[in-house]
Design a protein around this motif. Structure first.
Motif, PDB file in Angstrom:
ATOM      1  N   ILE A 137       0.820  -1.217   0.000  1.00 24.55           N
ATOM      2  CA  ILE A 137       0.000   0.000   0.000  1.00 24.55           C
ATOM      3  C   ILE A 137       0.851   1.262   0.000  1.00 24.55           C
ATOM      4  O   ILE A 137       0.335   2.360   0.235  1.00 24.55           O
ATOM      5  N   ALA A 138       2.155   1.130  -0.252  1.00 24.20           N
ATOM      6  CA  ALA A 138       3.058   2.274  -0.105  1.00 24.20           C
ATOM      7  C   ALA A 138       3.100   3.168  -1.322  1.00 24.20           C
ATOM      8  O   ALA A 138       3.606   4.291  -1.238  1.00 24.20           O
ATOM      9  N   CYS A 139       2.621   2.700  -2.480  1.00 23.12           N
ATOM     10  CA  CYS A 139       2.631   3.491  -3.714  1.00 23.12           C
ATOM     11  C   CYS A 139       4.045   3.966  -4.060  1.00 23.12           C
ATOM     12  O   CYS A 139       4.233   5.069  -4.604  1.00 23.12           O
ATOM     13  N   GLY A 140       5.045   3.160  -3.734  1.00 22.00           N
ATOM     14  CA  GLY A 140       6.423   3.498  -4.066  1.00 22.00           C
ATOM     15  C   GLY A 140       7.150   4.307  -3.019  1.00 22.00           C
ATOM     16  O   GLY A 140       8.333   4.602  -3.176  1.00 22.00           O
TER      17      GLY A 140
ATOM     18  N   PHE B 178       3.110   8.164   7.805  1.00 22.43           N
ATOM     19  CA  PHE B 178       1.734   8.657   7.821  1.00 22.43           C
ATOM     20  C   PHE B 178       0.832   7.727   8.641  1.00 22.43           C
ATOM     21  O   PHE B 178       0.059   8.188   9.495  1.00 22.43           O
ATOM     22  N   LEU B 179       0.925   6.437   8.387  1.00 18.02           N
ATOM     23  CA  LEU B 179       0.090   5.487   9.134  1.00 18.02           C
ATOM     24  C   LEU B 179       0.448   5.484  10.617  1.00 18.02           C
ATOM     25  O   LEU B 179      -0.439   5.358  11.479  1.00 18.02           O
ATOM     26  N   ALA B 180       1.744   5.621  10.929  1.00 14.79           N
ATOM     27  CA  ALA B 180       2.149   5.680  12.332  1.00 14.79           C
ATOM     28  C   ALA B 180       1.547   6.902  13.019  1.00 14.79           C
ATOM     29  O   ALA B 180       1.132   6.833  14.190  1.00 14.79           O
ATOM     30  N   SER B 181       1.473   8.018  12.305  1.00 14.93           N
ATOM     31  CA  SER B 181       0.878   9.228  12.887  1.00 14.93           C
ATOM     32  C   SER B 181      -0.605   9.034  13.148  1.00 14.93           C
ATOM     33  O   SER B 181      -1.131   9.457  14.191  1.00 14.93           O
ATOM     34  N   VAL B 182      -1.303   8.383  12.214  1.00  9.08           N
ATOM     35  CA  VAL B 182      -2.737   8.134  12.393  1.00  9.08           C
ATOM     36  C   VAL B 182      -2.979   7.222  13.589  1.00  9.08           C
ATOM     37  O   VAL B 182      -3.840   7.497  14.445  1.00  9.08           O
ATOM     38  N   VAL B 183      -2.231   6.131  13.672  1.00  5.93           N
ATOM     39  CA  VAL B 183      -2.413   5.185  14.785  1.00  5.93           C
ATOM     40  C   VAL B 183      -2.035   5.837  16.106  1.00  5.93           C
ATOM     41  O   VAL B 183      -2.718   5.654  17.119  1.00  5.93           O
ATOM     42  N   SER B 184      -0.951   6.618  16.130  1.00  2.00           N
ATOM     43  CA  SER B 184      -0.533   7.281  17.358  1.00  2.00           C
ATOM     44  C   SER B 184      -1.585   8.261  17.848  1.00  2.00           C
ATOM     45  O   SER B 184      -1.896   8.317  19.045  1.00  2.00           O
ATOM     46  N   ALA B 185      -2.155   9.047  16.930  1.00  2.00           N
ATOM     47  CA  ALA B 185      -3.210   9.986  17.320  1.00  2.00           C
ATOM     48  C   ALA B 185      -4.443   9.252  17.847  1.00  2.00           C
ATOM     49  O   ALA B 185      -5.045   9.658  18.844  1.00  2.00           O
ATOM     50  N   SER B 186      -4.804   8.131  17.205  1.00  2.00           N
ATOM     51  CA  SER B 186      -5.969   7.362  17.654  1.00  2.00           C
ATOM     52  C   SER B 186      -5.741   6.775  19.048  1.00  2.00           C
ATOM     53  O   SER B 186      -6.627   6.824  19.907  1.00  2.00           O
TER      54      SER B 186
END
Length: 499
Positions: free
Chosen positions: A139-142, A150-158
């Motif tokens: 899912i990294a699109c290169g 980005f995903l780490a930031s979303v999970v950390s905020a949640s």
């Protein structure tokens, strides 16, 4: 699938995601991975400036500079940071070390299971290994690192929002107060909790997404979760006399991690080929070793730095022994080879031919010198008698010798893992040293012994600190009870008087 010539895999001399060799094996890998749109970038040339070029090409210069910068940064962080500084530092180390170990274990399992599949365990060529793709690649699109961040930031905020909600409605963490030098009161505990959740979650998820497979990603997250739950229990419910929610006991956290490792790797409820069963068995063993090697050996170090006053001095003395021994052995080995000393005695030639007894003795000597320097620069607690101070200095010198010798076994264990994986370094995070796991391999082995030694050698000092800590907390709780009852707030099942 094409295979490499016999022994070709041993030519890999760099850590994961950083291999830069032009052998037949990697040419095959590159040809296969180009179909997935992967671009390979050549190693940048050395700078035209002589000094910069020397630093870029000299391993000794990189080791010295990295050692000075890293040692100074850790010392300043522990000395000037808050009381909770050790829990952040140890959590970061565990996250990155788990990531690097995941790649080591992935390489080891690949080599072993490939040999089993070829029915050849000795001198057999192995199938090419994908060292570019990671768990986030689909899912990294290169842009794997950008997507992982980005995903780490979303999970950390949640997770932070969930912690805020749970602490307001279900948990019981409260702000305690400490008196600052200027007489003001500084709140902590709840702030520490949220910072710990934010930073630990982000780095854990970021590292986990860059591990080689989804199973490795789950394993890193589960091991870090078990470690963090134990840390939260110990720090927020053990270090302070604070009303709090106990997420998990220490022993339960260890068993939880083992159970999660089994469920993560076992091929349950399905029939699998023999090579898949062998691969699962090998990975379960490697994951268990990794959990014991990194998490369980890091926990005593973190607990020690949280339980006693003067943690910066203790940490600096400990690091002086470990890093002094490693640096001294490295320098002594090069000096003896430059002198063409003919009688070097290898510690374990089949594991690491560059580690010898003579170099180890030189490392121990530098470790002793480093601990003497630390004692001269940093004062011991003023409430100790001269006799106790003298005895403690003798104990520290004895530990410098014993700890220096033990640290060599930590180096050998890490060298064994890297030899099994077919790599020279665990990564390239620290120039001149390799990965973070290359830098802390000896520290992990010595850490548990150091924690036990410190409790035995400083037993009266521990008792005095613990008694004073308990008395202060008792007075604070009694004062809080008095203020609450005076305000008309009822207290249930309290053992403290109203005044």
């Amino acid at each position: 699938m094409p295979t490499a010539p016999e022994g070709q895999y041993e030519h890999i001399v760099r850590g994961q995601l950083t291999a830069d060799v032009e052998d037949e094996l990697h040419q095959v890998e590159h040809a296969q991975l180009k179909t997935h749109g992967v671009t390979f970038v050549a190693t940048p040339p050395a700078s035209s400036l002589k000094l910069v070029a020397f630093i870029q090409t000299s391993n000794v210069a990189q080791r010295v500079i990295s050692g000075v910068v890293l040692g100074s940064a850790v010392t300043v962080y522990l000395a000037l940071g808050p009381k909770s500084a050790p829990i952040y530092l140890c959590s970061f180390v565990v996250s990155i070390a788990n990531y690097e170990y995941a790649w080591l274990a992935h390489r080891i399992a690949h080599r072993f299971t490939s040999a089993v599949a070829e029915d050849c365990l000795d001198g057999c060529a192995v199938r090419p290994l994908d060292t570019i793709s990671s768990a986030v690649t689909p899912i990294a699109c290169g842009y794997p690192r950008l997507m992982a961040g980005f995903l780490a930031s979303v999970v950390s905020a949640s997770c932070t929002l969930a912690t805020l909600y749970l602490n307001s409605h279900a948990w019981h963490y409260r702000d305690s107060y400490s008196t600052a030098p200027d007489g003001s009161h500084v709140p902590y505990v709840v702030i520490d909790l949220f910072l710990f959740v934010i930073f630990s979650t982000w780095l854990t998820v970021f590292c986990a997404l860059l591990t080689p497979t989804a199973a490795c990603m789950r394993n890193v997250v589960m091991q870090q979760l078990a470690y963090c739950l134990v840390t939260v229990t110990h720090y927020f419910c053990g270090t302070y006399d604070n009303a709090c929610y106990v997420p998990i006991e220490t022993s339960h956290g260890r068993w939880l991690a083992i159970v999660l490792i089994l469920f993560n790797r076992l091929p349950l409820f399905r029939r699998v080929a023999p090579e898949v069963a062998v691969d699962s068995f090998v990975r379960i063993i490697l994951d268990t070793i990794g959990f014991s090697y990194i998490v369980l050996l890091m926990q005593p170090i973190a607990d020690l730095l949280l339980e006693v006053d003067g943690a910066p001095r203790i940490a600096l003395g400990f690091l002086a022994v470990v890093w002094g021994t490693d640096t001294g052995a490295y320098i002594m080995g090069h000096v003896l080879k430059h002198m063409q000393y003919p009688r070097l005695h290898s510690l374990a030639k089949h594991i690491s031919p560059n580690k010898d007894i003579e170099g180890s003795l030189g490392g121990v000597a530098l470790g002793v010198g480093a601990i003497i320097l630390v004692d001269a620069l940093m004062e011991l607690p003023v409430d100790l008698t001269p006799e106790i101070v003298k005895l403690q200095r003798i104990h520290r010198l004895l530990f410098a010798v014993v700890g220096g010798l033990l640290s060599r076994y930590g180096d050998l264990f890490a060298s064994l893992l890297k030899r099994l994986a077919g790599v020279k370094d665990t990564g390239t995070l620290i120039p001149g040293h390799g990965g973070l796991l290359d830098r802390i391999d000896a520290m992990l082995f010595v850490g548990a012994v150091f924690a036990l030694y410190h409790r035995c050698a400083f037993a009266p000092y521990y008792d005095r600190l613990m008694d004073a800590h308990y008395d202060n907390n008792l007075a604070e709780v009694a004062s809080m009870y008095s203020r609450l009852t005076s305000a008309g707030i009822p207290m249930i099942n309290s053992t403290f008087p109203a005044s």
